[in-house]
Every structure is written in C-alpha cells, then in structure tokens.
Design a protein around this motif. Sequence first.
Motif, PDB file in Angstrom:
ATOM      1  N   GLU A 220       0.835  -1.191   0.000  1.00 61.69           N
ATOM      2  CA  GLU A 220       0.000   0.000   0.000  1.00 61.69           C
ATOM      3  C   GLU A 220       0.876   1.250   0.000  1.00 61.69           C
ATOM      4  OE1 GLU A 220      -3.501   2.229   2.646  1.00 61.69           O
ATOM      5  OE2 GLU A 220      -2.562   0.373   3.379  1.00 61.69           O
ATOM      6  N   GLY A 221       0.597   2.162  -0.916  1.00 60.85           N
ATOM      7  CA  GLY A 221       1.357   3.402  -1.027  1.00 60.85           C
ATOM      8  C   GLY A 221       2.532   3.332  -1.972  1.00 60.85           C
ATOM      9  N   LEU A 222       2.926   2.152  -2.409  1.00 57.62           N
ATOM     10  CA  LEU A 222       4.051   2.018  -3.343  1.00 57.62           C
ATOM     11  C   LEU A 222       3.589   2.324  -4.761  1.00 57.62           C
ATOM     12  CD1 LEU A 222       6.067  -1.205  -2.363  1.00 57.62           C
ATOM     13  CD2 LEU A 222       6.809   1.176  -2.188  1.00 57.62           C
ATOM     14  N   ASP A 223       4.064   3.425  -5.307  1.00 56.80           N
ATOM     15  CA  ASP A 223       3.789   3.737  -6.711  1.00 56.80           C
ATOM     16  C   ASP A 223       4.767   3.039  -7.640  1.00 56.80           C
ATOM     17  OD1 ASP A 223       1.722   5.523  -5.987  1.00 56.80           O
ATOM     18  OD2 ASP A 223       3.215   7.079  -5.574  1.00 56.80           O
ATOM     19  N   ARG A 253      19.781   1.654 -15.254  1.00 51.90           N
ATOM     20  CA  ARG A 253      20.398   2.200 -16.458  1.00 51.90           C
ATOM     21  C   ARG A 253      20.509   3.720 -16.387  1.00 51.90           C
ATOM     22  NH1 ARG A 253      20.155  -1.447 -20.829  1.00 51.90           N
ATOM     23  NH2 ARG A 253      20.451  -3.540 -19.959  1.00 51.90           N
ATOM     24  N   PRO A 254      21.724   4.282 -16.486  1.00 57.59           N
ATOM     25  CA  PRO A 254      21.875   5.737 -16.364  1.00 57.59           C
ATOM     26  C   PRO A 254      21.026   6.521 -17.368  1.00 57.59           C
ATOM     27  CG  PRO A 254      24.011   4.668 -16.194  1.00 57.59           C
ATOM     28  CD  PRO A 254      23.042   3.599 -16.574  1.00 57.59           C
ATOM     29  N   GLY A 255      20.876   6.028 -18.583  1.00 57.92           N
ATOM     30  CA  GLY A 255      20.140   6.778 -19.601  1.00 57.92           C
ATOM     31  C   GLY A 255      18.650   6.838 -19.377  1.00 57.92           C
ATOM     32  N   SER A 256      18.115   5.938 -18.571  1.00 54.21           N
ATOM     33  CA  SER A 256      16.667   5.907 -18.341  1.00 54.21           C
ATOM     34  C   SER A 256      16.318   5.884 -16.858  1.00 54.21           C
ATOM     35  CB  SER A 256      16.065   4.675 -19.026  1.00 54.21           C
ATOM     36  OG  SER A 256      16.666   3.485 -18.543  1.00 54.21           O
ATOM     37  N   ALA A 257      17.254   6.276 -16.016  1.00 54.93           N
ATOM     38  CA  ALA A 257      17.064   6.127 -14.573  1.00 54.93           C
ATOM     39  C   ALA A 257      15.932   6.993 -14.032  1.00 54.93           C
ATOM     40  CB  ALA A 257      18.364   6.468 -13.844  1.00 54.93           C
ATOM     41  N   GLU A 258      15.163   6.402 -13.136  1.00 53.39           N
ATOM     42  CA  GLU A 258      14.150   7.123 -12.369  1.00 53.39           C
ATOM     43  C   GLU A 258      13.794   6.238 -11.166  1.00 53.39           C
ATOM     44  OE1 GLU A 258       9.655   9.072 -12.612  1.00 53.39           O
ATOM     45  OE2 GLU A 258      10.549   8.158 -14.390  1.00 53.39           O
ATOM     46  N   SER A 259      14.244   6.604 -10.003  1.00 51.31           N
ATOM     47  CA  SER A 259      14.019   5.776  -8.834  1.00 51.31           C
ATOM     48  C   SER A 259      13.618   6.640  -7.642  1.00 51.31           C
ATOM     49  CB  SER A 259      15.273   4.961  -8.499  1.00 51.31           C
ATOM     50  OG  SER A 259      16.316   5.801  -8.061  1.00 51.31           O
ATOM     51  N   TYR A 260      13.082   5.977  -6.619  1.00 51.99           N
ATOM     52  CA  TYR A 260      12.538   6.668  -5.461  1.00 51.99           C
ATOM     53  C   TYR A 260      12.898   5.908  -4.195  1.00 51.99           C
ATOM     54  CZ  TYR A 260       9.955   9.182  -9.000  1.00 51.99           C
ATOM     55  OH  TYR A 260       9.639   9.947 -10.094  1.00 51.99           O
ATOM     56  N   CYS A 261      12.747   6.571  -3.055  1.00 54.48           N
ATOM     57  CA  CYS A 261      12.876   5.919  -1.764  1.00 54.48           C
ATOM     58  C   CYS A 261      11.590   6.112  -0.979  1.00 54.48           C
ATOM     59  CB  CYS A 261      14.062   6.459  -0.976  1.00 54.48           C
ATOM     60  SG  CYS A 261      15.632   5.682  -1.415  1.00 54.48           S
ATOM     61  N   TYR A 262      11.200   5.070  -0.269  1.00 51.68           N
ATOM     62  CA  TYR A 262       9.969   5.069   0.507  1.00 51.68           C
ATOM     63  C   TYR A 262      10.283   4.727   1.962  1.00 51.68           C
ATOM     64  CZ  TYR A 262       7.255   4.957  -3.861  1.00 51.68           C
ATOM     65  OH  TYR A 262       6.691   5.249  -5.087  1.00 51.68           O
ATOM     66  N   ARG A 263       9.375   5.139   2.829  1.00 48.31           N
ATOM     67  CA  ARG A 263       9.491   4.867   4.263  1.00 48.31           C
ATOM     68  C   ARG A 263       8.152   4.351   4.771  1.00 48.31           C
ATOM     69  NH1 ARG A 263       8.799   8.207   9.048  1.00 48.31           N
ATOM     70  NH2 ARG A 263      10.296   7.660  10.701  1.00 48.31           N
ATOM     71  N   ARG A 264       8.205   3.365   5.655  1.00 50.56           N
ATOM     72  CA  ARG A 264       6.980   2.808   6.230  1.00 50.56           C
ATOM     73  C   ARG A 264       7.173   2.618   7.721  1.00 50.56           C
ATOM     74  NH1 ARG A 264       4.547  -3.149   6.158  1.00 50.56           N
ATOM     75  NH2 ARG A 264       2.323  -2.671   6.442  1.00 50.56           N
ATOM     76  N   THR A 265       6.161   3.005   8.504  1.00 50.53           N
ATOM     77  CA  THR A 265       6.191   2.793   9.943  1.00 50.53           C
ATOM     78  C   THR A 265       4.966   1.998  10.358  1.00 50.53           C
ATOM     79  OG1 THR A 265       5.091   4.911  10.368  1.00 50.53           O
ATOM     80  CG2 THR A 265       7.500   4.901  10.379  1.00 50.53           C
ATOM     81  N   ASP A 266       5.160   1.097  11.314  1.00 51.58           N
ATOM     82  CA  ASP A 266       4.088   0.260  11.830  1.00 51.58           C
ATOM     83  C   ASP A 266       3.385  -0.459  10.667  1.00 51.58           C
ATOM     84  OD1 ASP A 266       4.662   1.069  14.497  1.00 51.58           O
ATOM     85  OD2 ASP A 266       3.587   2.934  14.127  1.00 51.58           O
ATOM     86  N   ASP A 267       2.062  -0.453  10.659  1.00 50.97           N
ATOM     87  CA  ASP A 267       1.311  -1.109   9.590  1.00 50.97           C
ATOM     88  C   ASP A 267       0.757  -0.104   8.591  1.00 50.97           C
ATOM     89  OD1 ASP A 267       1.681  -3.671  10.653  1.00 50.97           O
ATOM     90  OD2 ASP A 267      -0.008  -3.407  12.036  1.00 50.97           O
ATOM     91  N   GLY A 268       1.280   1.112   8.597  1.00 50.57           N
ATOM     92  CA  GLY A 268       0.792   2.144   7.698  1.00 50.57           C
ATOM     93  C   GLY A 268       1.271   1.954   6.271  1.00 50.57           C
ATOM     94  N   PRO A 269       0.839   2.830   5.378  1.00 50.59           N
ATOM     95  CA  PRO A 269       1.258   2.739   3.980  1.00 50.59           C
ATOM     96  C   PRO A 269       2.691   3.235   3.794  1.00 50.59           C
ATOM     97  CG  PRO A 269      -0.075   4.690   4.303  1.00 50.59           C
ATOM     98  CD  PRO A 269      -0.093   3.948   5.609  1.00 50.59           C
ATOM     99  N   TRP A 270       3.291   2.853   2.703  1.00 52.86           N
ATOM    100  CA  TRP A 270       4.581   3.417   2.310  1.00 52.86           C
ATOM    101  C   TRP A 270       4.382   4.867   1.887  1.00 52.86           C
ATOM    102  CZ3 TRP A 270       9.068   0.833   2.984  1.00 52.86           C
ATOM    103  CH2 TRP A 270       9.011  -0.558   3.119  1.00 52.86           C
TER     104      TRP A 270
END
Length: 338
Positions: A220-223, A253-270
């Motif tokens: 939940e919350g992970l796009d 891949r450097p030419g197409s890179a697009e990344s993210y970082c997520y955080r989750r606490t307890d049983d909540g969404p990312w």
Amino acid sequence: MTTVHFAIDDAVVRVDDGDARVLADGAFDVECLATTGESLLVGTVDAGLVRRPLEDDRSREGSGGPGEGFEPVEGIAEARVTSLAVGFDGTCWAGTEPSAVYRSTDDGRTWTELPGLTDLPSAGQWSFPPRPHTHHVRWLEPAPADPDRLYVGVEAGAFVLATGVTDPANVEWRERPPGSRRDNHTLATHPDAPGRVYSAAGDGYAESTDGGESWQEAMEGLDHRYCWSVAVDPADPDTRVMSAASGAYRAHRPGSAESYCYRRTDDGPWERVPDGLPTGEGVLRAVLDSGDEGEFYAVNSEGLYRSTDAGATWAAVDLGAAWLDRFATEPPRGLVVS
C-alpha cells in the motif's frame, strides 16, 4: 563511531570521521561487500572473493597499487561472488553465480559449500535475465536468533529457507514458501523481532512474521514496485526504508534512470521520502543500510546520504567534488555500515 564502506563502479571506499578514503580503484569489479570483526570482504565479478584486514584501512591507503592490501581467498569455486553476509555469531556467508552458498567460521579465511541448493525442483526455472542461462544468490540473511537458519534470495527464481546450516552435510532447503517473492533483491531481519523477515524484490515487497515460513504482501502506497534495497531501523523493527523503481531499466540504467525511496512505519502505507535524498528522474536506485539507532545511510547516483531521524530527513555526506562523475556512471554495488 560509524564507519561506512561502499562500492561504486570499480572502487571501494571507506568513510569515517568525515573523511573518504579509497581502498581499491580499478583492481577488480565489485559485486558486494561485508565486514567482520577483523576484515573487509569483497565479492567480485571475475576474481572471486578478496579479503583485507580492517586495520590496514589507514596504514596501507596510498602505499601501493589500486588493490593494495587485498588478498584472494581460496575455497570458493565460482569466480563471481554475488552476496556476502555475517551472522550475529560471526559466521560468514557467501553466495555465487551460478547459485551456490558457502560458509566460513574463521573470519572468511576458509570456506565450505552447503550442498544441494540447485537440486531443488524449481532450479530449472531460475534465470538472470541479462544472462538467461545462469542465475545467482542475490542475498543471504542469517536469522538473528538461530544460527542454524539462513534466508536465501535467488535472482531470479525463489526465496529459499535453509535450516541445519551449522552442519553443511545435513542442511535442508525449502523453496518458495507461500506468499514469498520470486525475484528477491534484498532480505533483512531485526534482532528485536527474530521471526520477522523483510523482502524487497523485483515482484514487489513482502514480510514474514514466522521466520520465512509464510509471507504477506505489503505494498500500500508504493507507486513503484520494482523494489531493490530495504533497511530497518535498529531501534524499531516497524520502521523500514526502501528504494524502488517502475522496472529494471529505470532502476539500473543511467540513460533511463528514475528511482525513489519510501518509508513505512508500523502497519501504515509506504510514503515517499520527501526531504534531502535525491530521487526521481535521472537517479539510479539506492543501496541502503542502517547504523546506530535511528540512523540510515543511502548511496545512489547522486552520492552518499545519511539520516539521523529514522529515515524522515536526509543530508549529503561530503565526499569531495571529484566523486560526483563516478557516481553517475554505474549503480552502486554495495554498502555496509559498521
């Protein structure tokens, strides 16, 4: 004092006291890192496992060639070492391509293979897409409360639960328990919750609360569901940070890179990490690890970053301007905080 070792491109770097020192540069292509009480272990693409005493990090730096102080380790048959881990009891673990698991009880000096991994029924289905006729052990995670239990992530094909691992002749392998991921990239555990196992995988994120016997999705919350690296707050097994992308090309891949970082606490969404850690278009996926209580580190194509508030906010670690071009060329290969 927190010490960080990371690998980027073909370099191994140590960072402590605000100082970054190159330990190897161009001597070998790095796949993974681990530290024991005495040594830095480095798994390479084609030179097997190499080992360097930690006490040499200062004394040898700048005193010789680009890999000065590293010595090859005998006993691992495969040239490509793809994963390394050190258990709470000091046992060292190594995974390879083709898939095999090795164990050392003398600080990584000598190794014994655990037989039978590729005898599992699903092994004929394992494959690593860029090299479709092989596969490898992408991650090894020792159980924190049971030295006889080891969690194994095969890329790509299976989560494998190994029991009886203190006696390699009698190890038992169990593959693909209910709900487990097929393309495990990172596994994590926590000493305060010994039954918990966390999996960041190409086919999403899942957790186990019964020592890997069964798994539940938690997305939940992970796009972005091509999950790469996960780390857990040493002070709280319910606080996790994870890197993810929409797919392998966006992650690596450097030419197409697009990344993210997520955080989750307890049983909540990312929730996306909003402050201080570069993400989005042009950013290669991060490798994560935890340090002291509430402390996380991340290395990605923009540099090395640190959080001291359990992943809520981040700040860059100053490594010097000369490193910026190096980070953008290849995804980071390893990060270990000790």
